[in-house]
Scaffold this motif. Structure first.
Motif, short mmCIF file in Angstrom:
data_model
loop_
_atom_site.label_atom_id
_atom_site.label_comp_id
_atom_site.label_asym_id
_atom_site.label_seq_id
_atom_site.Cartn_x
_atom_site.Cartn_y
_atom_site.Cartn_z
N ILE A 195 0.86 -1.18 0.00
CA ILE A 195 0.00 0.00 0.00
C ILE A 195 0.90 1.22 0.00
N ILE A 196 0.63 2.15 -0.93
CA ILE A 196 1.40 3.39 -0.99
C ILE A 196 0.84 4.35 0.04
N ALA A 197 1.64 4.71 1.02
CA ALA A 197 1.18 5.59 2.10
C ALA A 197 1.78 6.97 1.91
N HIS A 198 0.95 7.97 1.50
CA HIS A 198 1.47 9.32 1.37
C HIS A 198 0.99 10.23 2.52
N THR A 199 0.35 9.63 3.53
CA THR A 199 0.03 10.36 4.75
C THR A 199 0.34 9.46 5.94
N PRO A 200 0.62 10.03 7.12
CA PRO A 200 0.87 9.21 8.31
C PRO A 200 -0.32 8.33 8.67
N ASN A 201 -1.55 8.76 8.35
CA ASN A 201 -2.74 7.96 8.65
C ASN A 201 -2.68 6.61 7.96
N ARG A 202 -2.18 6.60 6.72
CA ARG A 202 -2.11 5.34 5.99
C ARG A 202 -0.94 4.50 6.45
N ALA A 203 0.19 5.15 6.74
CA ALA A 203 1.38 4.41 7.13
C ALA A 203 1.15 3.59 8.40
N SER A 204 0.38 4.11 9.32
CA SER A 204 0.15 3.41 10.59
C SER A 204 -0.67 2.13 10.41
N LEU A 205 -1.40 2.01 9.30
CA LEU A 205 -2.21 0.82 9.07
C LEU A 205 -1.49 -0.27 8.27
N LYS A 206 -0.29 0.03 7.80
CA LYS A 206 0.47 -0.96 7.03
C LYS A 206 1.10 -1.96 7.98
N LYS A 207 0.69 -3.22 7.87
CA LYS A 207 1.22 -4.27 8.73
C LYS A 207 2.10 -5.26 7.96
N SER A 208 1.77 -5.53 6.71
CA SER A 208 2.55 -6.47 5.91
C SER A 208 2.33 -6.17 4.43
N HIS A 209 3.00 -6.93 3.58
CA HIS A 209 2.87 -6.72 2.15
C HIS A 209 1.51 -7.21 1.62
N ILE A 210 1.23 -6.82 0.39
CA ILE A 210 -0.05 -7.14 -0.25
C ILE A 210 0.11 -8.37 -1.13
N GLY A 211 -0.85 -9.28 -1.04
CA GLY A 211 -0.94 -10.40 -1.97
C GLY A 211 -2.27 -10.31 -2.71
N ALA A 212 -2.27 -10.58 -4.00
CA ALA A 212 -3.51 -10.44 -4.77
C ALA A 212 -3.55 -11.45 -5.91
N GLY A 213 -4.76 -11.76 -6.33
CA GLY A 213 -4.98 -12.62 -7.49
C GLY A 213 -5.92 -11.94 -8.46
N GLU A 214 -5.77 -12.24 -9.73
CA GLU A 214 -6.57 -11.59 -10.77
C GLU A 214 -6.95 -12.59 -11.85
N LEU A 215 -8.23 -12.62 -12.21
CA LEU A 215 -8.72 -13.45 -13.32
C LEU A 215 -9.38 -12.52 -14.34
N THR A 216 -9.04 -12.69 -15.60
CA THR A 216 -9.62 -11.85 -16.65
C THR A 216 -10.01 -12.69 -17.86
N LEU A 217 -11.04 -12.22 -18.54
CA LEU A 217 -11.46 -12.76 -19.83
C LEU A 217 -11.38 -11.62 -20.83
#
Length: 338
Positions: A10-32
């Protein structure tokens, strides 16, 4: 069908967001997706892009406060080079996003960046493909995902996700061998004459000042456009804004005399660009308030989104007004092209 795995932050450009970052992001995507055949003029102009639908699911690195993100989105893959075995694409998608654990005053007050389950989902990705065989290709790239409710409800700092991805694509035989029609040079001709647009729009936003009360917003946008190619046009324009939430803030703070309602009127000039895809245009605009009694958001404003040129004259608009990365409100508009 394509399956991709993503890993990022998660890109945190304010301290409010940085405090909620606990670990990295994992994601999956399916497309047609399906390759354009060139039946429409814009498909040939953009070198036969791919059009499709996607499903995106991501952990947000903090299941207790943020939960997960889910996105359903239509998209277009724009090719950047003419290669066959190895190709580069830009994917642009815009759809519906869901955050499973938004802010709740008593149960989840620590989530101070997102206030609703339903959000707008914006997805951009630059990626490369390599054809392993006629029916299988490998993909790898970088992506940026944004989820926001357009200030419909606070908090609304937005969630920005940057990821690296890798995946495999499986397609029917012949998908990449669609016979591409030669572009008739007459089709590349376009009307270079400037034109004028006038768009009236309205929306809703929420502030922290009146216990979550929502306020109406109104705008009148006028512009002179100059087409420079089949894909692009530029404008210089003038905007008028009237945001009822500023009256509420002024009454509380005493920043201007609210008995004179016109004191709440804002006026600005703007420069803009539209990427043209058939009857759809994707604007990116920046403006400057030359008249405003409200200075809390600074002198500059921005607008991005979609405009649909339905007929020769009728325009429908779905845009987001922001002050840099801070959303002000979503604009739903209708306009006229002269």
């Amino acid at each position: 069908m394509t399956a991709n795995a993503h890993f990022g932050i998660i890109i945190a450009h304010t301290p409010n967001r940085a405090s909620l970052k606990k670990s990295h992001i994992g994601a999956g995507e399916l497309t047609l997706a399906r390759k354009a055949t060139g039946e429409k003029k814009w498909e040939r102009i953009y070198k036969y892009p791919e059009k499709g639908l996607g499903l995106y699911m991501a952990t947000l690195g903090n299941p207790e406060q943020l939960g997960q993100a889910i996105g359903f989105f239509p998209f277009i893959n724009f090719p950047l080079n003419p290669g066959r075995k190895f190709k580069l694409f830009v994917r642009a998608g815009d759809g519906l996003g869901i955050i499973t654990n938004p802010y709740e005053r008593t149960k989840n007050h620590k989530n101070n960046i997102n206030g609703t389950y339903i959000n707008e989902f914006i997805y951009l990705r630059l990626y490369s493909i390599y054809h392993v065989s006629k029916r299988v290709r490998m993909e790898t790239g970088i992506g940026l995902t944004h989820l926001s409710n357009g200030n419909w409800a606070v908090p609304n700092l937005g969630i920005n996700i940057a990821t690296l991805n890798m995946g495999l694509s499986f397609h029917k035989s012949g998908l990449e061998q669609i016979k591409q029609r030669r572009i008739d040079t007459t089709l590349l001709r376009f009307d270079r004459k400037p034109f004028v647009t006038v768009i009236g729009s309205g929306g809703v936003n929420e502030t922290n000042y009146r216990n979550g009360k929502k306020y109406g917003t109104f705008a009148l946008a006028m512009a002179v456009w100059k087409p420079v190619s089949q894909k692009s046009r530029f404008c210089i324009g003038h905007d008028l804004f009237y945001d009822m939430s500023y009256l509420a803030k002024a009454e509380e703070r005493g920043t201007f005399d609210t008995s004179k309602k016109l004191n709440n009127l804002q006026a600005g000039v703007r420069l803009g660009y539209e990427m043209v895809v058939g009857k759809v245009a994707m604007p990116i605009e920046m403006g400057y308030y030359y008249h405003t009694k409200t200075t809390v958001n600074g002198p500059l404003y921005h607008r991005v989104g979609l405009r649909f040129y339905m007929t020769e004259h009728l325009i429908l608009a779905y845009t987001l007004k922001t002050h840099w990365a801070t959303a002000q409100n979503i604009e739903f508009g209708v306009g006229y092209k002269f």
